[in-house]
Motif scaffolding. Structure first.
Motif, PDB file in Angstrom:
ATOM      1  N   GLU A 228     -89.093 -74.555  42.111  1.00 60.57           N
ATOM      2  CA  GLU A 228     -89.917 -72.927  42.441  1.00 60.57           C
ATOM      3  C   GLU A 228     -89.221 -72.345  41.062  1.00 60.57           C
ATOM      4  N   ARG A 229     -88.142 -72.537  40.508  1.00 58.17           N
ATOM      5  CA  ARG A 229     -87.241 -71.369  40.041  1.00 58.17           C
ATOM      6  C   ARG A 229     -87.658 -71.824  38.238  1.00 58.17           C
ATOM      7  N   TYR A 230     -87.911 -72.666  37.851  1.00 59.57           N
ATOM      8  CA  TYR A 230     -88.297 -72.796  36.636  1.00 59.57           C
ATOM      9  C   TYR A 230     -88.531 -71.375  35.593  1.00 59.57           C
ATOM     10  N   GLU A 231     -89.260 -71.200  36.290  1.00 59.30           N
ATOM     11  CA  GLU A 231     -90.295 -69.199  35.361  1.00 59.30           C
ATOM     12  C   GLU A 231     -88.847 -68.231  35.230  1.00 59.30           C
ATOM     13  N   TYR A 232     -88.216 -68.690  35.624  1.00 60.11           N
ATOM     14  CA  TYR A 232     -86.680 -67.553  35.601  1.00 60.11           C
ATOM     15  C   TYR A 232     -85.276 -68.367  34.800  1.00 60.11           C
ATOM     16  N   VAL A 233     -85.654 -69.315  34.059  1.00 63.56           N
ATOM     17  CA  VAL A 233     -85.346 -69.897  33.063  1.00 63.56           C
ATOM     18  C   VAL A 233     -85.106 -69.392  32.211  1.00 63.56           C
ATOM     19  N   THR A 234     -84.140 -69.155  30.805  1.00 66.45           N
ATOM     20  CA  THR A 234     -84.751 -69.187  30.085  1.00 66.45           C
ATOM     21  C   THR A 234     -84.401 -70.043  29.263  1.00 66.45           C
ATOM     22  N   LYS A 235     -85.773 -70.688  28.617  1.00 67.11           N
ATOM     23  CA  LYS A 235     -86.077 -72.265  28.163  1.00 67.11           C
ATOM     24  C   LYS A 235     -84.919 -71.749  27.350  1.00 67.11           C
ATOM     25  N   GLY A 236     -84.793 -73.364  27.075  1.00 64.16           N
ATOM     26  CA  GLY A 236     -83.505 -74.041  26.098  1.00 64.16           C
ATOM     27  C   GLY A 236     -82.482 -72.963  25.758  1.00 64.16           C
ATOM     28  N   CYS A 237     -81.538 -72.730  26.446  1.00 63.93           N
ATOM     29  CA  CYS A 237     -80.442 -71.402  26.681  1.00 63.93           C
ATOM     30  C   CYS A 237     -79.341 -72.292  26.512  1.00 63.93           C
ATOM     31  N   ALA A 238     -79.483 -74.012  27.488  1.00 58.85           N
ATOM     32  CA  ALA A 238     -78.400 -74.702  27.531  1.00 58.85           C
ATOM     33  C   ALA A 238     -79.328 -76.009  26.873  1.00 58.85           C
ATOM     34  N   PRO A 239     -78.717 -76.319  25.499  1.00 61.76           N
ATOM     35  CA  PRO A 239     -79.406 -78.220  25.479  1.00 61.76           C
ATOM     36  C   PRO A 239     -78.514 -78.670  25.586  1.00 61.76           C
ATOM     37  N   TYR A 240     -77.240 -77.897  25.719  1.00 60.11           N
ATOM     38  CA  TYR A 240     -75.781 -79.447  25.573  1.00 60.11           C
ATOM     39  C   TYR A 240     -75.091 -79.219  27.793  1.00 60.11           C
ATOM     40  N   TRP A 243     -72.420 -76.419  27.856  1.00 57.20           N
ATOM     41  CA  TRP A 243     -73.306 -74.706  27.860  1.00 57.20           C
ATOM     42  C   TRP A 243     -73.445 -75.155  29.242  1.00 57.20           C
ATOM     43  N   LEU A 244     -74.071 -75.675  30.029  1.00 56.50           N
ATOM     44  CA  LEU A 244     -74.275 -74.995  31.171  1.00 56.50           C
ATOM     45  C   LEU A 244     -73.461 -74.294  32.240  1.00 56.50           C
ATOM     46  N   GLY A 245     -72.021 -74.089  32.046  1.00 57.28           N
ATOM     47  CA  GLY A 245     -70.383 -73.151  32.136  1.00 57.28           C
ATOM     48  C   GLY A 245     -71.130 -72.119  31.940  1.00 57.28           C
ATOM     49  N   GLN A 246     -71.499 -71.009  32.657  1.00 56.34           N
ATOM     50  CA  GLN A 246     -71.803 -69.830  31.675  1.00 56.34           C
ATOM     51  C   GLN A 246     -70.583 -68.661  31.519  1.00 56.34           C
ATOM     52  N   GLU A 251     -74.044 -67.406  24.712  1.00 48.17           N
ATOM     53  CA  GLU A 251     -74.893 -66.666  25.299  1.00 48.17           C
ATOM     54  C   GLU A 251     -74.868 -65.679  26.056  1.00 48.17           C
ATOM     55  N   GLY A 252     -74.083 -66.974  27.091  1.00 48.43           N
ATOM     56  CA  GLY A 252     -73.553 -65.996  28.772  1.00 48.43           C
ATOM     57  C   GLY A 252     -74.355 -66.758  29.662  1.00 48.43           C
ATOM     58  N   TYR A 253     -75.464 -67.488  29.651  1.00 48.09           N
ATOM     59  CA  TYR A 253     -76.859 -68.084  30.270  1.00 48.09           C
ATOM     60  C   TYR A 253     -75.408 -69.543  30.940  1.00 48.09           C
ATOM     61  N   GLY A 254     -76.609 -69.470  31.744  1.00 47.36           N
ATOM     62  CA  GLY A 254     -76.106 -70.963  32.423  1.00 47.36           C
ATOM     63  C   GLY A 254     -76.143 -71.561  34.040  1.00 47.36           C
ATOM     64  N   TRP A 255     -75.538 -73.036  33.853  1.00 47.05           N
ATOM     65  CA  TRP A 255     -76.336 -72.919  35.271  1.00 47.05           C
ATOM     66  C   TRP A 255     -75.367 -72.639  36.096  1.00 47.05           C
ATOM     67  N   THR A 257     -70.487 -70.391  37.117  1.00 48.44           N
ATOM     68  CA  THR A 257     -70.351 -69.435  37.251  1.00 48.44           C
ATOM     69  C   THR A 257     -68.910 -70.231  37.276  1.00 48.44           C
ATOM     70  N   ALA A 258     -68.518 -71.738  37.361  1.00 49.25           N
ATOM     71  CA  ALA A 258     -67.611 -71.901  37.364  1.00 49.25           C
ATOM     72  C   ALA A 258     -67.061 -72.034  36.609  1.00 49.25           C
ATOM     73  N   ASP A 259     -65.662 -72.494  35.907  1.00 49.01           N
ATOM     74  CA  ASP A 259     -64.470 -72.938  34.734  1.00 49.01           C
ATOM     75  C   ASP A 259     -65.231 -74.196  34.626  1.00 49.01           C
ATOM     76  N   ASN A 260     -65.155 -74.466  33.075  1.00 53.51           N
ATOM     77  CA  ASN A 260     -65.592 -75.328  32.474  1.00 53.51           C
ATOM     78  C   ASN A 260     -66.930 -76.424  33.471  1.00 53.51           C
ATOM     79  N   TYR A 261     -67.350 -75.422  33.908  1.00 55.13           N
ATOM     80  CA  TYR A 261     -68.520 -76.511  34.428  1.00 55.13           C
ATOM     81  C   TYR A 261     -69.064 -78.019  34.163  1.00 55.13           C
ATOM     82  N   GLY A 262     -69.584 -77.059  32.529  1.00 55.25           N
ATOM     83  CA  GLY A 262     -70.566 -78.270  32.067  1.00 55.25           C
ATOM     84  C   GLY A 262     -69.256 -79.580  31.390  1.00 55.25           C
ATOM     85  N   TYR A 263     -68.085 -79.464  30.963  1.00 57.59           N
ATOM     86  CA  TYR A 263     -67.103 -79.933  30.852  1.00 57.59           C
ATOM     87  C   TYR A 263     -66.819 -80.926  31.782  1.00 57.59           C
TER      88      TYR A 263
END
Length: 276
Positions: A228-240, A243-246, A251-255, A257-263
């Motif tokens: 349901e939230r697919y349309e709200y995502v800026t497409k391609g903003c986090a290919p890695y 980069w899921l961590g804001q 660009e400050g996007y991400g899944w 806000t937690a520190d080092n979320y993606g890492y």
């Protein structure tokens, strides 16, 4: 003597002399410029030019052969497809080696590795709750993740490990409950907001993977959208994954806000890949 006749004859002679002189001069000029030269071909020049062209072609062929993969000589379409897959895999590994883990792409991770990785947590698989959604065992659960991820071109380990992080190895305890079949906190914003609910395990997994794909690429979905939230995502903003961590996204996007979320997810993937 008829002087008129004499004058006419004299004039005629002078005109002929003048014309003769002009003609001789014209011929001489043309001859100097090569107008009447016979066009001959110098065989030495022809051979030299031909040899030069052959040598250039040979050099180009040799350079091309050095760059080409010897496997390209195979004529079988299956061989060519295999080569393409190998090259895609090599390209992905090069990106990973540079410190960025792509969300999209083919993976060498297996269902068995995912199962074994879950078992290292020491947590019990919640079969009572998840069997109601169609996943009565960890093996079935991992197979669903694998199949749904491959269908969208997402790396299975990325989605699976994210779920382990988000749900505390399927033990939950946060705003969402296990009965919602929401495995990655979709729609949760804190403060007791439960987020989205799905009718079964597979649909919940599919929604998460489609959401990941939205972050990773602008490519369209392969299956019907259940996120349901697919349309709200800026497409391609986090290919890695990183980069899921804001905080780490350029660009400050991400899944999250937690520190080092993606890492932290990448670190968990590294441990998963150690499973036999």
């Amino acid at each position: 003597m008829d002087f008129n006749v004499f004058d006419k004859e004299k004039l005629k002679v002078w005109l002929e002399i003048v014309l003769a002189v002009v003609l001789v001069a014209a011929v001489g000029i043309a001859g100097n410029k090569g107008a009447f030269d016979k066009k001959t071909v110098n065989p030495d020049k022809v051979n030299a030019a031909g040899n030069e062209a052959l040598e250039k072609a040979a050099d180009e062929n040799e350079a091309a052969q050095q760059k080409a993969d010897p496997k390209e000589d195979k004529k079988d379409s299956g061989d060519r497809e295999q080569i393409k897959e190998e090259r895609e895999g090599q390209a992905s590994e090069e990106v990973i080696a540079e410190g960025q883990y792509p969300i999209m792409g083919k993976s060498s991770v297996t269902v068995d590795q995912m199962v074994e990785y879950f078992k290292t947590s020491g947590e019990a698989y919640p079969s009572d709750a998840l069997s109601k959604g169609g996943a009565d065992s960890i093996e079935t659960f991992c197979q669903m993740y694998y199949d749904e991820a491959v269908a969208e071109g997402v790396r299975p380990e990325v989605a699976f490990v994210q779920t382990m992080k988000e749900t505390g190895w399927l033990q939950y305890g946060g705003d969402s409950s296990i009965e919602q079949f929401n495995f990655a906190g979709l729609g949760t914003t804190g403060g007791g907001v439960a987020g989205n609910s799905y009718p079964d395990v597979r649909t919940g997994i599919r929604a998460q993977i489609q959401h990941l794909k939205a972050y990773a690429t602008a490519d369209s979905l392969e299956q019907a959208c259940v996120d349901e939230r697919y349309e709200y995502v800026t497409k391609g903003c986090a290919p890695y994954v990183e980069w899921l961590g804001q905080q780490e996204n350029p660009e400050g996007y991400g899944w999250a806000t937690a520190d080092n979320y993606g890492y932290s997810i990448v670190d968990m993937i590294s441990n998963l890949k150690k499973m036999k």
